[in-house]
Scaffold this active site. Sequence first.
Site, PDB file in Angstrom:
ATOM      1  N   GLU A 543       0.839  -1.210   0.000  1.00  0.00           N
ATOM      2  CA  GLU A 543       0.000   0.000   0.000  1.00  0.00           C
ATOM      3  C   GLU A 543       0.868   1.251   0.000  1.00  0.00           C
ATOM      4  O   GLU A 543       0.581   2.216  -0.708  1.00  0.00           O
ATOM      5  CB  GLU A 543      -0.955   0.000   1.205  1.00  0.00           C
ATOM      6  CG  GLU A 543      -1.935  -1.176   1.262  1.00  0.00           C
ATOM      7  CD  GLU A 543      -2.722  -1.393  -0.026  1.00  0.00           C
ATOM      8  OE1 GLU A 543      -2.874  -0.433  -0.808  1.00  0.00           O
ATOM      9  OE2 GLU A 543      -3.167  -2.526  -0.279  1.00  0.00           O
ATOM     10  N   ASP A 607       3.705  -4.644  -5.499  1.00  0.00           N
ATOM     11  CA  ASP A 607       4.114  -5.948  -4.971  1.00  0.00           C
ATOM     12  C   ASP A 607       5.631  -6.022  -4.786  1.00  0.00           C
ATOM     13  O   ASP A 607       6.119  -6.483  -3.755  1.00  0.00           O
ATOM     14  CB  ASP A 607       3.664  -7.076  -5.917  1.00  0.00           C
ATOM     15  CG  ASP A 607       2.186  -7.409  -5.741  1.00  0.00           C
ATOM     16  OD1 ASP A 607       1.599  -7.011  -4.720  1.00  0.00           O
ATOM     17  OD2 ASP A 607       1.616  -8.065  -6.633  1.00  0.00           O
TER      18      ASP A 607
HETATM   19 ZN   LIG Z   1      -2.658  -2.739  -4.667  1.00  0.00          ZN
END
Ligand SMILES: [Zn+2]
Length: 703
Positions: A543, A607
């Site tokens: 995030e 990621d």
């Molecule tokens: Zn995401």
Amino acid sequence: MLNRTLLVTCLSALPASWSCGSATPPAAPASASAGANAAANADTPGETAPATGRSVALEDVGLSTAAMDPSADPCVDFYRYACGGWIDQTELPADQPRWSRSFSEIQKRNELLLKDVFERAAADPGDDPITAAIGAYYGACMDEAAIEQHGIAGIEPLLAKARAIKKWKQIGAVITELHRYGIYPAFSPDIDQDFKHPDKITPFLYQGGLGLPDRDYYLADQFAKQREFYAGHVARMMALAGMSEADAKRAAASVMKIETELAKVSKTRVEMRDIPKLYNKIDRSGLAKVVKNIDWDAYFAAQGVPELTDLAVTSIEFFEGLNGLIKRATPRQWSDYLQWVIVRTAAPTLPKAFVDEQFAMRQALTGQKEQQPRWKRCVRATDAALREYTGRKYVEQRFSPQSKQAVTMMIRAISDAFAAELPGYDWMDEQTRAGAAAKRDKMAFLIGYPDEWKTYPFSLDPKTYTENWLAASRYDNQMQWEKTKKPVDRREWNWSAAMVNASYHPLRNTMTFPAGILQPPFFNPDATIAVNLGALGMVVGHELTHGFDDNGALFDADGAMRNWWSDAVAKNFDDKKQCLVDQYNAFEVLPGVHINGQLTLGENIADLGGVKLAYRAYKALRKDAEPVVAGGFTEDQQFFLAVGQTWCSKSTDEIARMLVQIDPHSPPEFRVRGALSNLPEFAEAFDCKPGTPYHPDNVCEVW
Ligand SMILES: [Zn+2]
């Protein structure tokens, strides 16, 4: 309900209805012995760790041996290595097109908890207005006999208005009326901050009105089968709603005509990620010129904002197309289309025949074998309609101060890791680095649940489910537009606290972690730091990195779309992004089906950054600690196993195909592979030879 995901990026984009649980009893939280806590706290003062380091079982640190496939080579297929046992032992539940060891298992537990609360509320509402509202909503949803008896009476007044259309001039008025009820034909509103003025709310009108998952389903050859099924589905639903067979067939043709025309002027999913091109500011008179065929004074008055002046639209072309279509299609075609949008939106609240037919459509799209039991659908519907009440009940039972403390600690550690990495990025200059540092400093986070719980003023009747749903939907639409009258609320919650997801909002520079996701295996109070950082830490890092992904980077520390990048650094950033696009384009999900590296770019950047930051944070937190060996695995290996085991999942081929088309996230297997194969520390931890899939010659790094 409004779709409010125009800019907000989520950890997992699956609609809740596709990632929720089955009827089996709740899975026990990942087992852990007292030894795990000791291992986690081996660096705390007063505890003497053996000089040689500790050795415990994998289960003691919060990992699962049974989930692994030790026969797989971690350097060739680490996902299989971490998840193979789970994949072999887990049967895809018949009522799910997709199942995951983290999201779905947690959701299953959350749903069972809410079911218990809702059932008791329905049986005995008592004097508490919150319990009474939950009980009435859930009770009405579960009362199938009353629903059968009520038929389509709840939507009949709206259908009558759509049926009465005889002239094109009446079309706009019906669209307006439906929007007032939170039913969105043609386009949808998204009320959020202005892209360039973070202190201001500017309503966004964006392309919409389609019943299939994406514009390409109407236009591309590969979806001809689904398209044909859809046309039959529309006819069957309209017949259920009372049309003669001939009329229902005609209505299906009308729907295909109008939706195909809307699809043609709609942007693709990749184009919708081009944020600067989405920002088309237009004032009210400008909108009235582009879409002459809708009475906008009446529209905004009906939404409760007659004074509104400033707006934005996702594209002028779409609204020009819509305007032309209002006159080009016949009033009868519009009448059919608008009736259809009412029926399909209300279908889950209607008698069984509608629900079954809608499931048949879902089945054709996703391969899901069985309909979910009614209670699950009702738990979700109640949570969607009354999330401030249901979230409150959830938090009372499932959110501990310990979780809040732990996730706060993780956020700090990960944010610090980002700050520590910044000076090392030789592709940045001082100016851009300072912009990134400022953005990190100002990034806010919301944990668990809203600061203040809201209340719902509408009344509910345990005998009229459709009307209850309409009341909630209408109120939701009204509250969204109300935001235009108030200052921006950076701490606003748009989700249920029970939701198993996390998000980053670039306009507010704020991350959100609902209580629903702060559960094992994402967060396990008995697991070690390495394992919790590999699981939830990656989520937090993910995030945070969204603030700096291809779209996040367009917004500054205050959430304003402003170029804070020097040209040279922006060029370096482009090269780094291209590396990832090429790499993910090469990943093959099913034979001949490749990931769309452009569509998934933002999530892939998040990621990669997420795993790296979580790894750095875990190393910093365990700097002076005695290492713990678990099941023969080093702490680094445990961290990576935690990453892998968080993403274990299964799905039907149908939904895998569909998600490649519409989901901005890569499939779980490739989220693991992409993130870990680009991190040299992984190859080191598992001693992978250069040239193996998890130690490729060509490595990408963004953050
Ligand atoms: Zn995401």
